[in-house]
Design an enzyme around this catalytic site. Structure first.
Site, short mmCIF file in Angstrom:
data_model
loop_
_atom_site.label_atom_id
_atom_site.label_comp_id
_atom_site.label_asym_id
_atom_site.label_seq_id
_atom_site.Cartn_x
_atom_site.Cartn_y
_atom_site.Cartn_z
N ASP A 67 0.86 -1.18 0.00
CA ASP A 67 0.00 0.00 0.00
C ASP A 67 0.90 1.23 0.00
O ASP A 67 1.60 1.50 0.98
CB ASP A 67 -0.90 -0.02 1.23
CG ASP A 67 -1.90 1.14 1.26
OD1 ASP A 67 -1.74 2.09 0.48
OD2 ASP A 67 -2.83 1.08 2.08
N ARG A 125 9.72 12.27 0.26
CA ARG A 125 10.54 12.49 1.46
C ARG A 125 11.61 11.41 1.61
O ARG A 125 12.75 11.70 2.02
CB ARG A 125 9.64 12.52 2.70
CG ARG A 125 10.35 12.81 4.01
CD ARG A 125 9.36 12.91 5.16
NE ARG A 125 8.63 11.66 5.39
CZ ARG A 125 7.62 11.54 6.25
NH1 ARG A 125 7.20 12.59 6.93
NH2 ARG A 125 7.02 10.37 6.41
N TYR A 157 -11.19 13.98 -4.58
CA TYR A 157 -10.21 13.81 -5.65
C TYR A 157 -9.70 15.16 -6.13
O TYR A 157 -8.48 15.38 -6.28
CB TYR A 157 -10.83 13.03 -6.81
CG TYR A 157 -9.87 12.65 -7.90
CD1 TYR A 157 -9.09 11.50 -7.81
CD2 TYR A 157 -9.73 13.44 -9.05
CE1 TYR A 157 -8.21 11.15 -8.82
CE2 TYR A 157 -8.85 13.09 -10.05
CZ TYR A 157 -8.10 11.94 -9.94
OH TYR A 157 -7.22 11.60 -10.94
N LYS A 161 -5.81 16.45 -5.74
CA LYS A 161 -4.97 16.74 -6.91
C LYS A 161 -4.55 18.21 -6.95
O LYS A 161 -3.44 18.52 -7.42
CB LYS A 161 -5.71 16.34 -8.19
CG LYS A 161 -5.90 14.83 -8.34
CD LYS A 161 -4.57 14.08 -8.38
CE LYS A 161 -4.76 12.61 -8.70
NZ LYS A 161 -3.47 11.88 -8.80
#
Length: 252
Positions: A67, A125, A157, A161
């Site tokens: 995931d 990161r 969504y 985005k």
């Protein structure tokens, strides 16, 4: 229409591609590998990754199931890459059933943000220290036409985005002097298996007519061509750009 592969364009480079089991991610992983990169391909589905390897056994793609929203997956991908990553393509994403704000549930909101935004933050990161040490790196995020308008999706969504665009630009500004470029593609409609049903009658009534202006459905390979271009030396002076790859939808 798709463009021809450019042999050895990424020779000697390591690229991580998320969402690589299908659609844009799969096409992107195949293209990077076909152009010489060592590809670490991630997806939540082991079956899809197995099929990728079965279809392209000679490309040397390394797969990792997980995931992408979880920190442990980011660290596992970094370890699989050997700690040195030249290119990161954050492709994984999910839709939100076009749910408007009055109808969206917490679980949908949190999962969409976890996959579409937090995964990009965590994986970026993870790779940044190595890129900074190496003095170079290319990050390409998959945003969306929904990051440029409010009629292409539900609220979760679209908001996620829009945030991807902000994250992309922040990385470009802060780490550009370190030799790192961060850009995003903003696809319109693409022929993939991403699920995008209308689960809101009001959203369908309101947004359906607006979505009728979509110029065309792109092939995943067309998005892969844009992603690999942004990651390549051909785009060495391109940084902080949100590139619509939408058949002209953004121009309407």
């Amino acid at each position: 229409m798709t463009t021809a592969f450019i042999p050895n364009r990424f020779r000697g480079q390591t690229a991580i591609v998320t969402g690589a089991g299908s659609g844009i991610g799969r096409a992107t992983a195949i293209r990077f590998a076909s152009e010489g990169a060592r590809v670490i391909a991630s997806d939540i589905s082991q079956d899809r990754l197995d099929q990728l390897i079965a279809d392209f056994p000679d490309l040397g793609i390394v797969t990792l199931v997980g995931d992408v929203a979880l920190e442990e997956t980011s660290q596992a991908l970094l370890a699989a890459a050997g700690g040195a990553v030249d290119v990161l393509a954050n492709v994984a994403g999910i839709m939100d059933s076009f749910l408007p704000l009055a109808e969206v549930d917490d679980a949908t909101w949190e999962r969409v943000f976890a996959v579409n935004l937090t995964s990009i933050m965590r994986l970026t990161r993870a790779v940044l220290p190595g890129m900074i040490e190496a003095g170079h790196g290319a990050i390409v995020n998959v945003s969306s036409e929904a990051s440029l308008r409010a009629s292409a999706s539900g609220v979760a969504y679209s908001a996620s985005k829009h945030a991807v665009n902000g994250l992309t630009k922040s990385v470009a500004v802060v780490y550009g002097p370190k030799g790192i470029r961060a850009n995003a593609v903003a696809p319109g409609a693409v022929k993939t298996n991403i699920e995008a049903p209308f689960k809101s009658a009001w959203a369908q009534e309101r947004l359906g007519p607006l979505l009728s202006i979509i110029p065309s459905f792109a092939e995943s390979e067309e998005l892969a061509a844009s992603i690999t271009w942004l990651a390549s030396a051909d785009a060495s002076n391109v940084n902080g750009v949100i590139l619509p790859v939408d058949g002209g939808w953004a121009a309407i």
